[in-house]
Motif scaffolding. Structure first.
Motif, PDB file in Angstrom:
ATOM      1  N   SER A  27      27.980  72.396  25.880  1.00 16.40           N
ATOM      2  CA  SER A  27      29.064  73.353  26.085  1.00 16.40           C
ATOM      3  C   SER A  27      28.960  74.532  25.113  1.00 16.40           C
ATOM      4  CB  SER A  27      30.418  72.650  25.912  1.00 16.40           C
ATOM      5  OG  SER A  27      31.472  73.582  25.986  1.00 16.40           O
ATOM      6  N   ILE A  28      28.876  75.729  25.684  1.00 15.59           N
ATOM      7  CA  ILE A  28      28.881  76.970  24.893  1.00 15.59           C
ATOM      8  C   ILE A  28      29.960  77.870  25.501  1.00 15.59           C
ATOM      9  CG2 ILE A  28      27.575  78.963  24.075  1.00 15.59           C
ATOM     10  CD1 ILE A  28      26.351  76.461  23.027  1.00 15.59           C
ATOM     11  N   PRO A  29      31.180  77.856  24.959  1.00 14.00           N
ATOM     12  CA  PRO A  29      32.268  78.670  25.536  1.00 14.00           C
ATOM     13  C   PRO A  29      31.880  80.143  25.639  1.00 14.00           C
ATOM     14  CG  PRO A  29      33.106  77.175  23.846  1.00 14.00           C
ATOM     15  CD  PRO A  29      31.606  77.119  23.762  1.00 14.00           C
ATOM     16  N   MET A  30      32.359  80.800  26.699  1.00 11.51           N
ATOM     17  CA  MET A  30      31.998  82.188  26.948  1.00 11.51           C
ATOM     18  C   MET A  30      32.401  83.102  25.787  1.00 11.51           C
ATOM     19  SD  MET A  30      30.330  82.092  29.699  1.00 11.51           S
ATOM     20  CE  MET A  30      30.116  83.856  29.902  1.00 11.51           C
ATOM     21  N   GLU A  31      33.557  82.821  25.155  1.00 10.19           N
ATOM     22  CA  GLU A  31      34.003  83.684  24.058  1.00 10.19           C
ATOM     23  C   GLU A  31      33.084  83.600  22.846  1.00 10.19           C
ATOM     24  OE1 GLU A  31      36.525  79.855  23.861  1.00 10.19           O
ATOM     25  OE2 GLU A  31      35.726  81.215  25.390  1.00 10.19           O
ATOM     26  N   LYS A  32      32.319  82.480  22.738  1.00  9.41           N
ATOM     27  CA  LYS A  32      31.390  82.318  21.621  1.00  9.41           C
ATOM     28  C   LYS A  32      30.071  83.051  21.875  1.00  9.41           C
ATOM     29  CE  LYS A  32      33.922  79.282  19.264  1.00  9.41           C
ATOM     30  NZ  LYS A  32      34.460  79.561  17.918  1.00  9.41           N
ATOM     31  N   ARG A  33      29.869  83.511  23.097  1.00  6.05           N
ATOM     32  CA  ARG A  33      28.606  84.151  23.454  1.00  6.05           C
ATOM     33  C   ARG A  33      28.623  85.658  23.216  1.00  6.05           C
ATOM     34  NH1 ARG A  33      26.354  80.917  28.797  1.00  6.05           N
ATOM     35  NH2 ARG A  33      27.345  78.910  28.351  1.00  6.05           N
ATOM     36  N   ARG A  34      29.756  86.183  22.781  1.00 11.34           N
ATOM     37  CA  ARG A  34      29.884  87.635  22.636  1.00 11.34           C
ATOM     38  C   ARG A  34      29.345  88.155  21.314  1.00 11.34           C
ATOM     39  NH1 ARG A  34      35.974  86.943  24.709  1.00 11.34           N
ATOM     40  NH2 ARG A  34      35.537  86.640  26.938  1.00 11.34           N
ATOM     41  N   ASP A  35      29.238  87.262  20.340  1.00  8.46           N
ATOM     42  CA  ASP A  35      28.717  87.635  19.023  1.00  8.46           C
ATOM     43  C   ASP A  35      27.433  86.851  18.776  1.00  8.46           C
ATOM     44  OD1 ASP A  35      28.315  87.254  16.048  1.00  8.46           O
ATOM     45  OD2 ASP A  35      29.990  88.682  16.001  1.00  8.46           O
ATOM     46  N   LYS A  37      25.526  86.275  16.135  1.00  8.23           N
ATOM     47  CA  LYS A  37      25.473  85.392  14.975  1.00  8.23           C
ATOM     48  C   LYS A  37      26.315  84.141  15.199  1.00  8.23           C
ATOM     49  CE  LYS A  37      22.588  87.273  12.181  1.00  8.23           C
ATOM     50  NZ  LYS A  37      21.322  86.526  11.882  1.00  8.23           N
ATOM     51  N   VAL A  38      27.477  84.327  15.813  1.00 10.39           N
ATOM     52  CA  VAL A  38      28.326  83.173  16.129  1.00 10.39           C
ATOM     53  C   VAL A  38      27.602  82.256  17.103  1.00 10.39           C
ATOM     54  CG1 VAL A  38      30.470  82.445  17.269  1.00 10.39           C
ATOM     55  CG2 VAL A  38      30.490  84.388  15.681  1.00 10.39           C
ATOM     56  N   LEU A 130      17.099  82.023  21.155  1.00  5.81           N
ATOM     57  CA  LEU A 130      17.928  81.618  22.284  1.00  5.81           C
ATOM     58  C   LEU A 130      19.211  82.431  22.371  1.00  5.81           C
ATOM     59  CD1 LEU A 130      17.604  77.719  22.304  1.00  5.81           C
ATOM     60  CD2 LEU A 130      16.613  79.348  23.920  1.00  5.81           C
ATOM     61  N   SER A 131      19.814  82.748  21.224  1.00  6.16           N
ATOM     62  CA  SER A 131      21.069  83.498  21.240  1.00  6.16           C
ATOM     63  C   SER A 131      20.872  84.881  21.864  1.00  6.16           C
ATOM     64  CB  SER A 131      21.650  83.625  19.822  1.00  6.16           C
ATOM     65  OG  SER A 131      20.814  84.411  18.996  1.00  6.16           O
ATOM     66  N   VAL A 132      19.792  85.546  21.497  1.00  2.00           N
ATOM     67  CA  VAL A 132      19.520  86.867  22.061  1.00  2.00           C
ATOM     68  C   VAL A 132      19.068  86.744  23.516  1.00  2.00           C
ATOM     69  CG1 VAL A 132      18.160  88.978  21.825  1.00  2.00           C
ATOM     70  CG2 VAL A 132      18.925  87.751  19.788  1.00  2.00           C
ATOM     71  N   TYR A 133      18.235  85.768  23.791  1.00  2.00           N
ATOM     72  CA  TYR A 133      17.697  85.595  25.139  1.00  2.00           C
ATOM     73  C   TYR A 133      18.817  85.276  26.132  1.00  2.00           C
ATOM     74  CZ  TYR A 133      13.801  84.789  28.336  1.00  2.00           C
ATOM     75  OH  TYR A 133      12.896  84.901  29.357  1.00  2.00           O
ATOM     76  N   MET A 134      19.728  84.389  25.735  1.00  2.54           N
ATOM     77  CA  MET A 134      20.840  84.028  26.610  1.00  2.54           C
ATOM     78  C   MET A 134      21.742  85.229  26.883  1.00  2.54           C
ATOM     79  SD  MET A 134      21.824  80.337  24.946  1.00  2.54           S
ATOM     80  CE  MET A 134      23.359  80.172  25.857  1.00  2.54           C
TER      81      MET A 134
END
Length: 258
Positions: A27-35, A37-38, A130-134
């Protein structure tokens, strides 16, 4: 008609392969995907237990369904995946080498990298990647194939030496899209065209690389893949299920849910 039948057969095989691989939902909540580093920190936390079971030298596979070039490349080689990379566990490298070493790393060719010290193959943070790629490519599928057994001491040292020497030499360059298709197809289906290499304005062929070619040559260096295998003919799918079952075990799809 023949091309249509080949594509239809490939699509059926791909659906069967996806159905047979293990599934792991994270689970990766959508609000956590906006930053970024987060998201990176959250991925480190969520993937920690998964990666504890993964051996250094295992494979990350990506099916990119967002980038038109990646989709075209994947269809061109009739495979499930458009990218592959080698996973290295934290503290794989000797600490005296001054490589950021406390998080999982990826060893991969330049084409899909987010940032790097080097225009050729390099290592960097798996979770940062992964954070940037996603974020850039939200419509992707990810899978991991673990090595069937851990690398022994000699293989680990040899892998470390190979990675560091390759980075230091700065000799390998990532292929252009044309070079990738030309090299792959002239080394497989259309070998009679090989004499045309000098006329195609292709860089020195031995200095060209791409994701699966780099993995193949890395595996050959540590005696996991036969040295007679032509690395130009391998694709990310060479390392996907059900291929390479002599060195890799079950494929696990990582599904990032909201």
């Amino acid at each position: 008609m023949e091309l249509y039948l080949i594509t239809l057969k490939s699509n059926f095989k791909h659906r069967v392969a996806w159905r047979n691989c293990k599934k792991l939902k994270i689970s990766i909540p959508m609000e956590k995907r906006r930053d970024l580093k987060v998201l990176e920190k959250l991925l480190e936390k969520k993937l920690k237990k998964v990666l504890e079971k993964i051996h250094s030298g295992s494979i990350l596979l990506i099916q990119n369904n967002s980038d038109p070039v990646s989709i075209f490349m994947r269809l061109g080689i009739t495979g499930r995946f458009s990218h592959s990379a080698i996973i290295l566990k934290p503290h794989f490298f000797n600490e005296s080498l001054h490589i950021e070493n406390d998080t999982p790393l990826l060893w991969q060719a330049a084409g899909e990298k987010i940032c790097s010290r080097n225009s050729g193959p390099d290592v960097h943070s798996l979770c940062e990647f992964l954070s940037v790629y996603m974020t850039l490519y939200p419509n992707c599928r990810y899978a991991i194939r673990n090595l069937s057994q851990p690398l022994n001491t000699n293989q680990s040292l040899s892998l470390e030496e190979f990675i560091l020497s390759t980075i230091k030499q700065k000799k390998l360059v990532f292929v252009s899209n044309f070079e990738m298709f030309w090299c792959f197809y002239t080394e497989t289906l259309f070998r009679f065209l090989l004499p045309l290499d000098p006329y195609m304005k292709i860089s020195k062929k031995s200095d060209l690389t791409f994701c699966s070619k780099l993995i193949t040559e890395t595996y050959q260096h540590i005696d996991l893949v036969d040295k007679n295998v032509n690395s130009f003919t391998t694709t990310p799918n060479y390392f996907s299920f059900p291929n390479s079952n002599n060195i890799l075990i079950d494929e696990t799809e990582i599904i990032f849910t909201p």
